[in-house]
Each structure stands twice: as structure tokens, then as C-alpha cells.
Design a protein around this motif. Structure first.
Motif, PDB file in Angstrom:
ATOM      1  N   GLN A  66       0.830  -1.203   0.000  1.00 29.73           N
ATOM      2  CA  GLN A  66       0.000   0.000   0.000  1.00 29.73           C
ATOM      3  C   GLN A  66       0.871   1.262   0.000  1.00 29.73           C
ATOM      4  O   GLN A  66       0.543   2.245  -0.682  1.00 29.73           O
ATOM      5  N   LEU A  67       1.961   1.248   0.748  1.00 28.93           N
ATOM      6  CA  LEU A  67       2.873   2.402   0.763  1.00 28.93           C
ATOM      7  C   LEU A  67       3.529   2.592  -0.597  1.00 28.93           C
ATOM      8  O   LEU A  67       3.709   3.724  -1.048  1.00 28.93           O
ATOM      9  N   ALA A  68       3.881   1.498  -1.249  1.00 28.42           N
ATOM     10  CA  ALA A  68       4.473   1.587  -2.590  1.00 28.42           C
ATOM     11  C   ALA A  68       3.486   2.253  -3.544  1.00 28.42           C
ATOM     12  O   ALA A  68       3.866   3.151  -4.306  1.00 28.42           O
ATOM     13  N   ARG A  69       2.226   1.858  -3.485  1.00 27.53           N
ATOM     14  CA  ARG A  69       1.205   2.473  -4.338  1.00 27.53           C
ATOM     15  C   ARG A  69       0.987   3.938  -3.975  1.00 27.53           C
ATOM     16  O   ARG A  69       0.891   4.796  -4.840  1.00 27.53           O
ATOM     17  N   LYS A  70       0.916   4.208  -2.688  1.00 30.59           N
ATOM     18  CA  LYS A  70       0.659   5.573  -2.215  1.00 30.59           C
ATOM     19  C   LYS A  70       1.721   6.543  -2.706  1.00 30.59           C
ATOM     20  O   LYS A  70       1.408   7.664  -3.123  1.00 30.59           O
ATOM     21  N   TYR A  71       2.975   6.145  -2.649  1.00 32.63           N
ATOM     22  CA  TYR A  71       4.081   7.045  -3.005  1.00 32.63           C
ATOM     23  C   TYR A  71       4.617   6.811  -4.418  1.00 32.63           C
ATOM     24  O   TYR A  71       5.615   7.395  -4.807  1.00 32.63           O
ATOM     25  N   ASP A  72       3.966   5.942  -5.184  1.00 30.97           N
ATOM     26  CA  ASP A  72       4.306   5.688  -6.587  1.00 30.97           C
ATOM     27  C   ASP A  72       5.729   5.158  -6.768  1.00 30.97           C
ATOM     28  O   ASP A  72       6.492   5.633  -7.613  1.00 30.97           O
ATOM     29  N   TYR A  73       6.075   4.207  -5.917  1.00 27.63           N
ATOM     30  CA  TYR A  73       7.361   3.507  -6.030  1.00 27.63           C
ATOM     31  C   TYR A  73       7.079   2.015  -6.065  1.00 27.63           C
ATOM     32  O   TYR A  73       5.966   1.568  -5.764  1.00 27.63           O
ATOM     33  N   SER A  74       8.092   1.261  -6.411  1.00 27.65           N
ATOM     34  CA  SER A  74       7.902  -0.186  -6.485  1.00 27.65           C
ATOM     35  C   SER A  74       7.897  -0.795  -5.080  1.00 27.65           C
ATOM     36  O   SER A  74       8.462  -0.241  -4.133  1.00 27.65           O
ATOM     37  N   TYR A  75       7.268  -1.942  -4.984  1.00 28.52           N
ATOM     38  CA  TYR A  75       7.243  -2.690  -3.731  1.00 28.52           C
ATOM     39  C   TYR A  75       8.668  -3.032  -3.302  1.00 28.52           C
ATOM     40  O   TYR A  75       9.009  -2.910  -2.125  1.00 28.52           O
ATOM     41  N   SER A  76       9.514  -3.409  -4.257  1.00 28.70           N
ATOM     42  CA  SER A  76      10.898  -3.770  -3.908  1.00 28.70           C
ATOM     43  C   SER A  76      11.667  -2.567  -3.362  1.00 28.70           C
ATOM     44  O   SER A  76      12.503  -2.705  -2.474  1.00 28.70           O
ATOM     45  N   TRP A  77      11.377  -1.367  -3.862  1.00 26.28           N
ATOM     46  CA  TRP A  77      12.030  -0.152  -3.354  1.00 26.28           C
ATOM     47  C   TRP A  77      11.621   0.090  -1.901  1.00 26.28           C
ATOM     48  O   TRP A  77      12.458   0.402  -1.057  1.00 26.28           O
ATOM     49  N   VAL A  78      10.341  -0.077  -1.602  1.00 27.01           N
ATOM     50  CA  VAL A  78       9.852   0.099  -0.232  1.00 27.01           C
ATOM     51  C   VAL A  78      10.471  -0.957   0.675  1.00 27.01           C
ATOM     52  O   VAL A  78      10.928  -0.651   1.786  1.00 27.01           O
ATOM     53  N   ARG A  79      10.517  -2.186   0.227  1.00 29.07           N
ATOM     54  CA  ARG A  79      11.134  -3.262   1.038  1.00 29.07           C
ATOM     55  C   ARG A  79      12.606  -2.961   1.308  1.00 29.07           C
ATOM     56  O   ARG A  79      13.102  -3.215   2.399  1.00 29.07           O
ATOM     57  N   LYS A  80      13.296  -2.405   0.319  1.00 31.63           N
ATOM     58  CA  LYS A  80      14.709  -2.055   0.486  1.00 31.63           C
ATOM     59  C   LYS A  80      14.865  -1.004   1.600  1.00 31.63           C
ATOM     60  O   LYS A  80      15.778  -1.093   2.422  1.00 31.63           O
TER      61      LYS A  80
END
Length: 89
Positions: A66-80
Motif C-alpha cells: 500500500q505504501l508503494a502504491r501511495k508514493y508511486d514507487y515499487s514494492y521492492s524499493w519500499v522493502r529495500k
């Protein structure tokens, strides 16, 4: 010549769009500040530093997608980001 009497079609390049988008007065401010420079606008509006802090603040243990979608970044970027925080603890 009073430029305020001209419609947006009379302005050059991006200034035409600026007049339509932000108005005549703000276009003059942009022109006086940036005239003669090559300016690009990054696709991402918010700084990575700010986004890192927000993601860490908002992460609840299960909302990385959900954070990845909210901030328009990839899920892998958020996980990193989340993983780097875990390593720094």
C-alpha cells in the motif's frame, strides 16, 4: 506593450502553458527567476529523504504494498528502505 493584454497563445514555448496553468503574474516570476537556464522537472516531486522517513513512520508491519502504491514507487524499493532500517537497528 502591456503583456497582460496578450492571451496565452502569444507566449513562447512552455510560457504559454505556464500562463494557462499558473497565470500571467506567476509566469513572469518564473521567467525572471529562470530565464536563460535549462530547467527540468523531476517526475518525483518528493525527496527520497522525506519518503524514507514517511515510509518508516507509516509502516505497520504489513502495508508495504500500500505504501508503494501511495508514493508511486515499487514494492521492492519500499522493502529495500524497510530492510535498511532493520540493518541499522
Amino acid at each position: 506593450m502591456d503583456l497582460r493584454t496578450l492571451n496565452s497563445a502569444c507566449f513562447n514555448g512552455a510560457y504559454k502553458e505556464f500562463v494557462e496553468l499558473i497565470g500571467y503574474q506567476n509566469t513572469l516570476i518564473v521567467h525572471s527567476y529562470f530565464a536563460g537556464q535549462y530547467v527540468t522537472f523531476p517526475k518525483k516531486l518528493l525527496s527520497e529523504e522525506y519518503l524514507h522517513k514517511q515510509i518508516l513512520l507509516e509502516y505497520d508491519g504489513a502495508n508495504a504494498k500500500q505504501l508503494a502504491r501511495k508514493y508511486d514507487y515499487s514494492y521492492s524499493w519500499v522493502r529495500k528502505i524497510l530492510k535498511s532500517q532493520e540493518l541499522n537497528k
